[in-house]
Design a protein around this motif. Structure first.
Motif, PDB file in Angstrom:
ATOM      1  N   ASP A 119     -52.386 -45.264   0.371  1.00  0.00           N
ATOM      2  CA  ASP A 119     -51.205 -44.672  -0.694  1.00  0.00           C
ATOM      3  C   ASP A 119     -50.103 -44.027   0.006  1.00  0.00           C
ATOM      4  OD1 ASP A 119     -50.954 -43.529  -3.472  1.00  0.00           O
ATOM      5  OD2 ASP A 119     -50.868 -41.553  -2.388  1.00  0.00           O
ATOM      6  N   GLN A 120     -50.169 -43.517   1.028  1.00  0.00           N
ATOM      7  CA  GLN A 120     -48.778 -43.054   1.677  1.00  0.00           C
ATOM      8  C   GLN A 120     -47.750 -44.113   1.839  1.00  0.00           C
ATOM      9  OE1 GLN A 120     -47.109 -40.204   1.948  1.00  0.00           O
ATOM     10  NE2 GLN A 120     -48.805 -39.212   0.697  1.00  0.00           N
ATOM     11  N   ILE A 121     -48.556 -45.289   2.197  1.00  0.00           N
ATOM     12  CA  ILE A 121     -47.719 -46.650   2.747  1.00  0.00           C
ATOM     13  C   ILE A 121     -46.940 -46.963   1.505  1.00  0.00           C
ATOM     14  CG2 ILE A 121     -47.631 -48.754   3.312  1.00  0.00           C
ATOM     15  CD1 ILE A 121     -50.069 -48.131   5.234  1.00  0.00           C
ATOM     16  N   PHE A 122     -47.817 -47.006   0.162  1.00  0.00           N
ATOM     17  CA  PHE A 122     -47.320 -47.658  -0.744  1.00  0.00           C
ATOM     18  C   PHE A 122     -46.096 -46.641  -1.397  1.00  0.00           C
ATOM     19  CE2 PHE A 122     -50.897 -50.247  -2.032  1.00  0.00           C
ATOM     20  CZ  PHE A 122     -50.832 -51.396  -1.067  1.00  0.00           C
ATOM     21  N   ALA A 123     -46.543 -45.303  -1.298  1.00  0.00           N
ATOM     22  CA  ALA A 123     -45.744 -44.111  -2.391  1.00  0.00           C
ATOM     23  C   ALA A 123     -44.372 -44.277  -1.228  1.00  0.00           C
ATOM     24  CB  ALA A 123     -46.636 -43.074  -2.312  1.00  0.00           C
ATOM     25  N   ILE A 124     -44.354 -44.068  -0.101  1.00  0.00           N
ATOM     26  CA  ILE A 124     -43.221 -43.642   0.678  1.00  0.00           C
ATOM     27  C   ILE A 124     -42.321 -45.190   0.579  1.00  0.00           C
ATOM     28  CG2 ILE A 124     -42.202 -43.480   2.894  1.00  0.00           C
ATOM     29  CD1 ILE A 124     -44.697 -41.496   3.528  1.00  0.00           C
ATOM     30  N   THR A 125     -42.764 -46.313   0.676  1.00  0.00           N
ATOM     31  CA  THR A 125     -42.014 -47.341   0.808  1.00  0.00           C
ATOM     32  C   THR A 125     -41.659 -48.036  -0.540  1.00  0.00           C
ATOM     33  OG1 THR A 125     -43.990 -48.984   1.013  1.00  0.00           O
ATOM     34  CG2 THR A 125     -43.266 -48.158   3.289  1.00  0.00           C
ATOM     35  N   GLY A 126     -42.590 -47.641  -1.654  1.00  0.00           N
ATOM     36  CA  GLY A 126     -42.282 -48.215  -2.894  1.00  0.00           C
ATOM     37  C   GLY A 126     -42.682 -49.623  -2.766  1.00  0.00           C
ATOM     38  N   LEU A 127     -43.381 -50.231  -1.899  1.00  0.00           N
ATOM     39  CA  LEU A 127     -43.828 -51.537  -1.610  1.00  0.00           C
ATOM     40  C   LEU A 127     -45.239 -51.801  -1.784  1.00  0.00           C
ATOM     41  CD1 LEU A 127     -41.910 -52.472   1.606  1.00  0.00           C
ATOM     42  CD2 LEU A 127     -41.108 -52.852  -0.601  1.00  0.00           C
ATOM     43  N   ARG A 128     -45.654 -52.994  -2.061  1.00  0.00           N
ATOM     44  CA  ARG A 128     -47.229 -53.073  -2.245  1.00  0.00           C
ATOM     45  C   ARG A 128     -47.667 -54.428  -1.442  1.00  0.00           C
ATOM     46  NH1 ARG A 128     -48.496 -48.926  -5.366  1.00  0.00           N
ATOM     47  NH2 ARG A 128     -49.002 -49.256  -7.462  1.00  0.00           N
ATOM     48  N   ALA A 129     -48.878 -54.354  -1.150  1.00  0.00           N
ATOM     49  CA  ALA A 129     -49.412 -55.438  -0.283  1.00  0.00           C
ATOM     50  C   ALA A 129     -49.526 -56.889  -0.705  1.00  0.00           C
ATOM     51  CB  ALA A 129     -50.674 -55.031   0.166  1.00  0.00           C
ATOM     52  N   THR A 130     -49.174 -57.719  -0.225  1.00  0.00           N
ATOM     53  CA  THR A 130     -49.304 -59.070  -0.772  1.00  0.00           C
ATOM     54  C   THR A 130     -50.314 -59.667   0.057  1.00  0.00           C
ATOM     55  OG1 THR A 130     -47.470 -59.880   1.221  1.00  0.00           O
ATOM     56  CG2 THR A 130     -47.002 -59.428  -0.975  1.00  0.00           C
ATOM     57  N   GLY A 131     -50.866 -59.261   1.058  1.00  0.00           N
ATOM     58  CA  GLY A 131     -52.082 -59.966   1.940  1.00  0.00           C
ATOM     59  C   GLY A 131     -52.396 -58.942   2.886  1.00  0.00           C
ATOM     60  N   VAL A 132     -53.751 -59.061   3.197  1.00  0.00           N
ATOM     61  CA  VAL A 132     -54.416 -58.090   4.218  1.00  0.00           C
ATOM     62  C   VAL A 132     -55.276 -58.922   5.094  1.00  0.00           C
ATOM     63  CG1 VAL A 132     -56.105 -56.098   3.917  1.00  0.00           C
ATOM     64  CG2 VAL A 132     -54.503 -56.313   2.370  1.00  0.00           C
ATOM     65  N   ARG A 133     -55.447 -58.304   6.281  1.00  0.00           N
ATOM     66  CA  ARG A 133     -56.386 -58.693   7.370  1.00  0.00           C
ATOM     67  C   ARG A 133     -57.187 -57.344   7.825  1.00  0.00           C
ATOM     68  NH1 ARG A 133     -51.982 -61.651   8.947  1.00  0.00           N
ATOM     69  NH2 ARG A 133     -52.315 -63.889   9.034  1.00  0.00           N
ATOM     70  N   GLY A 134     -58.513 -57.631   8.229  1.00  0.00           N
ATOM     71  CA  GLY A 134     -59.157 -56.055   8.581  1.00  0.00           C
ATOM     72  C   GLY A 134     -60.191 -56.385   9.294  1.00  0.00           C
ATOM     73  N   THR A 135     -60.739 -55.366  10.058  1.00  0.00           N
ATOM     74  CA  THR A 135     -61.887 -55.470  10.766  1.00  0.00           C
ATOM     75  C   THR A 135     -62.636 -53.976  10.461  1.00  0.00           C
ATOM     76  OG1 THR A 135     -60.841 -56.731  12.468  1.00  0.00           O
ATOM     77  CG2 THR A 135     -62.670 -55.323  12.868  1.00  0.00           C
ATOM     78  N   LEU A 136     -63.864 -54.123  10.628  1.00  0.00           N
ATOM     79  CA  LEU A 136     -64.747 -52.738  10.201  1.00  0.00           C
ATOM     80  C   LEU A 136     -65.549 -52.722  11.343  1.00  0.00           C
ATOM     81  CD1 LEU A 136     -65.668 -53.302   6.308  1.00  0.00           C
ATOM     82  CD2 LEU A 136     -63.726 -51.860   7.426  1.00  0.00           C
ATOM     83  N   ARG A 137     -65.970 -51.467  11.971  1.00  0.00           N
ATOM     84  CA  ARG A 137     -67.142 -51.083  12.651  1.00  0.00           C
ATOM     85  C   ARG A 137     -68.063 -49.919  12.360  1.00  0.00           C
ATOM     86  NH1 ARG A 137     -65.800 -55.205  14.659  1.00  0.00           N
ATOM     87  NH2 ARG A 137     -65.209 -55.827  16.636  1.00  0.00           N
ATOM     88  N   THR A 138     -69.323 -50.065  12.564  1.00  0.00           N
ATOM     89  CA  THR A 138     -70.377 -49.211  12.405  1.00  0.00           C
ATOM     90  C   THR A 138     -70.818 -48.961  13.689  1.00  0.00           C
ATOM     91  OG1 THR A 138     -70.756 -49.920  10.015  1.00  0.00           O
ATOM     92  CG2 THR A 138     -72.265 -48.194  11.111  1.00  0.00           C
ATOM     93  N   PHE A 139     -70.651 -47.998  14.517  1.00  0.00           N
ATOM     94  CA  PHE A 139     -71.000 -47.747  15.872  1.00  0.00           C
ATOM     95  C   PHE A 139     -72.398 -47.159  15.902  1.00  0.00           C
ATOM     96  CE2 PHE A 139     -66.417 -47.823  15.979  1.00  0.00           C
ATOM     97  CZ  PHE A 139     -66.216 -48.717  17.040  1.00  0.00           C
ATOM     98  N   GLN A 140     -72.790 -46.437  15.087  1.00  0.00           N
ATOM     99  CA  GLN A 140     -74.182 -46.061  14.900  1.00  0.00           C
ATOM    100  C   GLN A 140     -74.754 -46.216  13.623  1.00  0.00           C
ATOM    101  OE1 GLN A 140     -74.732 -41.617  16.126  1.00  0.00           O
ATOM    102  NE2 GLN A 140     -76.401 -41.582  15.220  1.00  0.00           N
TER     103      GLN A 140
END
Ligand code: SOE
Length: 373
Positions: free
Chosen positions: A196-217
């Motif tokens: 939300d901060q990225i969007f609010a401060i820049t006024g930009l939105r995402a056009t594409g996303v890459r991601g990784t998740l981890r559950t260690f326990q």
């Protein structure tokens, strides 16, 4: 000044307490806002709710949220319950004609979030999402400076939100660690604020996303024995933003030594800005391509929200953000204006959370987001 507004908070835990403190203080800090009455605190356990209501300053306690939203002396319903209850409570309250404030993230999944946006569009009441960090004066100043073009075109953003309460192997199971009650783990809980901060401060939105998740326990002790943890402990993402800018995101609840570290750094063609929640009254601004970074103490009356608080140099804390959030909601209601952030802003964030999960499931493949305005 319009008639007094009755408030109900649903939820008695951490966020219920933070929001209660805001409702207690808002009229004293912002006397221009419509006066409110702290009518009723709603929880699930009668004794604990009654005791919390007394401590937190509520007139009454209840365990029946449906009965509370039907009351004619309740005008604002402030939802601080676990995520899986947001959609049902918020849509019912909006349908009952109430103004609604919902803690972040908006929902536990995209379908619920879309339903909430549709309910808000058709409702007479205001619908606001509780991204309280929008009210940190330094972050509001960062948004103002970027909007004024002070750092030029934003090219890169680094956002991180790091906590360590899950490093403890004995930390028990909670609703925050179950996908069915929380939606996501660190990704939704902490990542939603940062996105939300990225969007609010820049006024930009995402056009594409890459991601990784981890559950260690993967297992933690629940009330009836060992339970599977079904959400992430930590997440990483790269967000392609409108116009070619790129944001990186790192969130964790296993970042040993970090208690509540939200940091954001923006680099533009003509300057840079950085913020660290552990020094929340400060903004580091590089004003010009060849300038040295300078530390701005964001406590001047000309800075966002600060004319209402203390003389310059008298710093604010984390809890003040909720008071400013309540004031902004009351002002929007009084002006008949849609509050910010809206449920639609929450949906934009939810689309990123969803895309990170899909990308992780597809070995980090890029997930385009082009229907998200
Ligand atoms: C989680 O630990 C949490 O309480 C979040 O839910 C809040 O939104 C954040 O402000 C502090 O951390």
């Amino acid at each position: 000044m319009s008639a007094r507004l009755g408030v109900a908070v649903l939820g008695t835990a951490f966020m219920g307490r933070a929001h209660s403190s805001a409702w207690r203080n808002v009229g004293a800090v912002f006397p221009d806002t419509t006066p409110i009455d702290m009518r009723v605190l709603v929880g699930s356990d009668p004794d604990r709710t009654a005791s919390a209501a007394r401590t937190l300053g509520w007139q009454e306690a209840s365990t029946d949220w449906r009965e509370v939203i039907a009351r004619t002396d309740v005008h604002i319903v402030d939802i601080c319950t676990p995520g899986h209850l947001h959609a049902e409570m918020a849509t019912a309250a909006l349908e009952a004609g109430k103004h609604v404030l919902v803690e972040k993230p908006l929902a536990t999944g995209l379908a619920e979030a879309e339903r909430m946006v549709a309910a808000a569009e058709h409702a007479p009441g205001a619908a606001m999402l509780g991204f309280n960090y929008r009210r940190v004066p330094a972050l509001a100043l960062a948004r103002r400076l970027v909007g004024e073009g002070r750092i030029g075109d934003v090219r890169t953003v680094r956002a991180a939100y790091l906590q360590d309460w899950l490093v403890d192997a004995a930390a028990p199971m909670t609703w925050r660690l179950r996908a069915e009650t929380a939606g996501n783990g660190a990704l939704g809980d902490l990542g939603s604020h940062a996105i939300d901060q990225i969007f609010a401060i820049t006024g930009l939105r995402a056009t594409g996303v890459r991601g990784t998740l981890r559950t260690f326990q993967r297992e933690r002790q629940g009330p009836d024995g060992l339970e599977q943890v079904t959400v992430d402990d930590a997440a990483w993402a790269q967000l392609d933003l409108d116009g070619g800018a790129v944001a990186s995101l790192e969130v964790s609840r296993v970042a040993t030594g970090r208690k509540n570290g939200l940091s954001i750094e923006l680099h533009g063609t003509d300057g840079a800005i950085s913020f660290d929640l552990e020094r929340l009254n400060e903004l580091v601004v590089t004003d010009g391509r060849d300038a040295w970074p300078s530390r701005v103490l964001v406590t001047e009356p000309t800075h966002p929200y600060l004319d209402a608080w203390w003389p310059p140099g008298h710093v604010l804390g984390w809890d003040s953000t909720f008071t400013m959030q309540a004031a902004d909601l009351l002002r929007s209601i009084a002006a008949g204006r849609a509050p910010e952030p809206s449920f639609a802003d929450g949906l934009a964030v939810q689309r990123v959370l969803d895309a990170v999960e899909r990308s992780d499931a597809a070995d980090g493949a890029r997930m385009p987001l082009d229907d998200h305005r």
